[in-house]
Design a protein around this motif. Structure first.
Motif, PDB file in Angstrom:
ATOM      1  N   LEU A 108      34.628  34.695  61.417  1.00  0.00           N
ATOM      2  CA  LEU A 108      35.302  33.939  60.366  1.00  0.00           C
ATOM      3  C   LEU A 108      36.801  33.855  60.618  1.00  0.00           C
ATOM      4  O   LEU A 108      37.438  32.837  60.334  1.00  0.00           O
ATOM      5  CB  LEU A 108      35.033  34.590  59.004  1.00  0.00           C
ATOM      6  N   LEU A 109      37.378  34.929  61.141  1.00  0.00           N
ATOM      7  CA  LEU A 109      38.798  34.931  61.467  1.00  0.00           C
ATOM      8  C   LEU A 109      39.119  33.850  62.495  1.00  0.00           C
ATOM      9  O   LEU A 109      40.089  33.087  62.350  1.00  0.00           O
ATOM     10  CB  LEU A 109      39.194  36.311  61.995  1.00  0.00           C
ATOM     11  N   ALA A 110      38.299  33.762  63.541  1.00  0.00           N
ATOM     12  CA  ALA A 110      38.512  32.760  64.580  1.00  0.00           C
ATOM     13  C   ALA A 110      38.311  31.343  64.041  1.00  0.00           C
ATOM     14  O   ALA A 110      39.062  30.414  64.387  1.00  0.00           O
ATOM     15  CB  ALA A 110      37.560  33.017  65.747  1.00  0.00           C
ATOM     16  N   MET A 111      37.307  31.163  63.190  1.00  0.00           N
ATOM     17  CA  MET A 111      37.062  29.846  62.602  1.00  0.00           C
ATOM     18  C   MET A 111      38.241  29.408  61.738  1.00  0.00           C
ATOM     19  O   MET A 111      38.655  28.244  61.761  1.00  0.00           O
ATOM     20  CB  MET A 111      35.776  29.886  61.783  1.00  0.00           C
ATOM     21  N   ALA A 112      38.782  30.357  60.957  1.00  0.00           N
ATOM     22  CA  ALA A 112      39.916  30.030  60.093  1.00  0.00           C
ATOM     23  C   ALA A 112      41.145  29.679  60.919  1.00  0.00           C
ATOM     24  O   ALA A 112      41.867  28.719  60.607  1.00  0.00           O
ATOM     25  CB  ALA A 112      40.205  31.212  59.160  1.00  0.00           C
ATOM     26  N   ALA A 120      41.976  32.017  68.636  1.00  0.00           N
ATOM     27  CA  ALA A 120      41.964  33.467  68.452  1.00  0.00           C
ATOM     28  C   ALA A 120      41.537  34.116  69.764  1.00  0.00           C
ATOM     29  O   ALA A 120      40.376  34.014  70.166  1.00  0.00           O
ATOM     30  CB  ALA A 120      41.014  33.857  67.324  1.00  0.00           C
ATOM     31  N   ASP A 121      42.478  34.744  70.443  1.00  0.00           N
ATOM     32  CA  ASP A 121      42.161  35.497  71.661  1.00  0.00           C
ATOM     33  C   ASP A 121      41.784  36.917  71.236  1.00  0.00           C
ATOM     34  O   ASP A 121      42.641  37.684  70.783  1.00  0.00           O
ATOM     35  CB  ASP A 121      43.349  35.521  72.613  1.00  0.00           C
ATOM     36  N   VAL A 142      43.540  40.962  68.082  1.00  0.00           N
ATOM     37  CA  VAL A 142      43.484  39.498  68.016  1.00  0.00           C
ATOM     38  C   VAL A 142      44.891  38.927  68.129  1.00  0.00           C
ATOM     39  O   VAL A 142      45.811  39.363  67.420  1.00  0.00           O
ATOM     40  CB  VAL A 142      42.846  39.027  66.691  1.00  0.00           C
ATOM     41  N   ARG A 143      45.059  37.964  69.024  1.00  0.00           N
ATOM     42  CA  ARG A 143      46.293  37.200  69.124  1.00  0.00           C
ATOM     43  C   ARG A 143      45.983  35.760  68.750  1.00  0.00           C
ATOM     44  O   ARG A 143      45.034  35.168  69.257  1.00  0.00           O
ATOM     45  CB  ARG A 143      46.880  37.268  70.540  1.00  0.00           C
ATOM     46  N   LEU A 144      46.780  35.208  67.843  1.00  0.00           N
ATOM     47  CA  LEU A 144      46.604  33.831  67.411  1.00  0.00           C
ATOM     48  C   LEU A 144      47.581  32.953  68.189  1.00  0.00           C
ATOM     49  O   LEU A 144      48.798  33.106  68.073  1.00  0.00           O
ATOM     50  CB  LEU A 144      46.835  33.710  65.906  1.00  0.00           C
TER      51      LEU A 144
END
Length: 243
Positions: A108-112, A120-121, A142-144
């Motif tokens: 969900l974090l990556a989708m957001a 999101a790496d 996580v790096r955005l």
């Protein structure tokens, strides 16, 4: 009832999912407003990391423990750890269920992040994998990263719509073919980690296979409910009363 409304942040503070008005039609006289606040979504101008985390906290997780801690001390980075006070040593001694919840959180974090043009790496277990039991070492870093080519996930539109449906299921009714097609299409872009995408016969409508799966689930439930340690752990967390 308020665990869904925030995630603890290392160094102090919380990530609030509140900001919009309460969900229309979801609040009744029997449901505290705080119990559904998270589904209102964050304010659009929220810091990107906190904005993404506000969706990640909606991830399904065992016994709704919300077992995650976020460290935002490094700019542009999120380090995620497990709260050792929110694990399940009796019902989930090897941490399988907890890590499944952590995986849903990351998804969900990556989708957001993608919704706001960021990739999101994700580095899993950056300080090493856990041993026989889970510990407080990070389960992900996580790096955005801004990325104009990042693909937005069509399932993100449903992030605020997901609910746990505890109504009785009609076990005699097979899944409609149109629903099977829809389910397959919704995950066709994902890796073959899901049988739904990777197998032509999934989800299964073969009644022999369905019966076998039901038997496994029923037996697992019976073992858990008749073994004192996991039974009492679930009783304590689910808040069953004498009534």
């Amino acid at each position: 009832m308020e665990r869904r409304a925030f995630i603890r942040v290392v160094g102090g503070g919380v990530v609030l999912a509140a900001g919009a008005s309460a969900l229309t039609g979801c609040v009744s006289v029997h449901v505290p407003r705080t119990a559904v606040t998270a589904w209102a979504g964050p304010t659009p101008d929220s810091d990107l990391r906190r904005w993404a985390l506000s969706f990640a906290i909606l991830a399904p997780n065992p016994h709704n423990l919300q077992p995650w801690l976020a460290d935002l001390q490094v700019p542009g980075e999120i380090t995620l750890r497990l709260d050792e006070q929110r694990l399940l040593p009796a019902t989930d001694p090897y941490g399988r269920q907890i890590l499944m919840g952590a995986g849903a959180f990351l998804e969900l974090l990556a989708m957001a992040a993608a919704e706001r043009g960021h990739r999101a790496d994700i580095t899993l277990f950056p300080d090493g994998e856990p041993g026989a039991t889970l510990d407080a070492r990070p389960f992900a870093r996580v790096r955005l990263v801004a990325d104009a080519a990042v693909s937005r996930d069509p399932l993100f539109a449903q992030a605020l719509q997901r609910r746990t449906d505890r109504r009785a299921y009609d076990v005699a009714r097979p899944i409609a073919p149109a629903d099977v097609t829809s389910l397959r299409a919704s995950v066709a872009h994902l890796p073959l980690a899901f049988d739904l995408a990777g197998r032509a016969d999934a989800p299964s409508t073969d009644q022999t296979q369905v019966a076998d799966i039901r038997a496994i689930v029923k037996d697992a439930w019976r073992v858990e409910m008749t073994t004192e340690a996991p039974m009492m752990e679930s009783m304590r967390l689910l808040g069953f009363g004498s009534a």
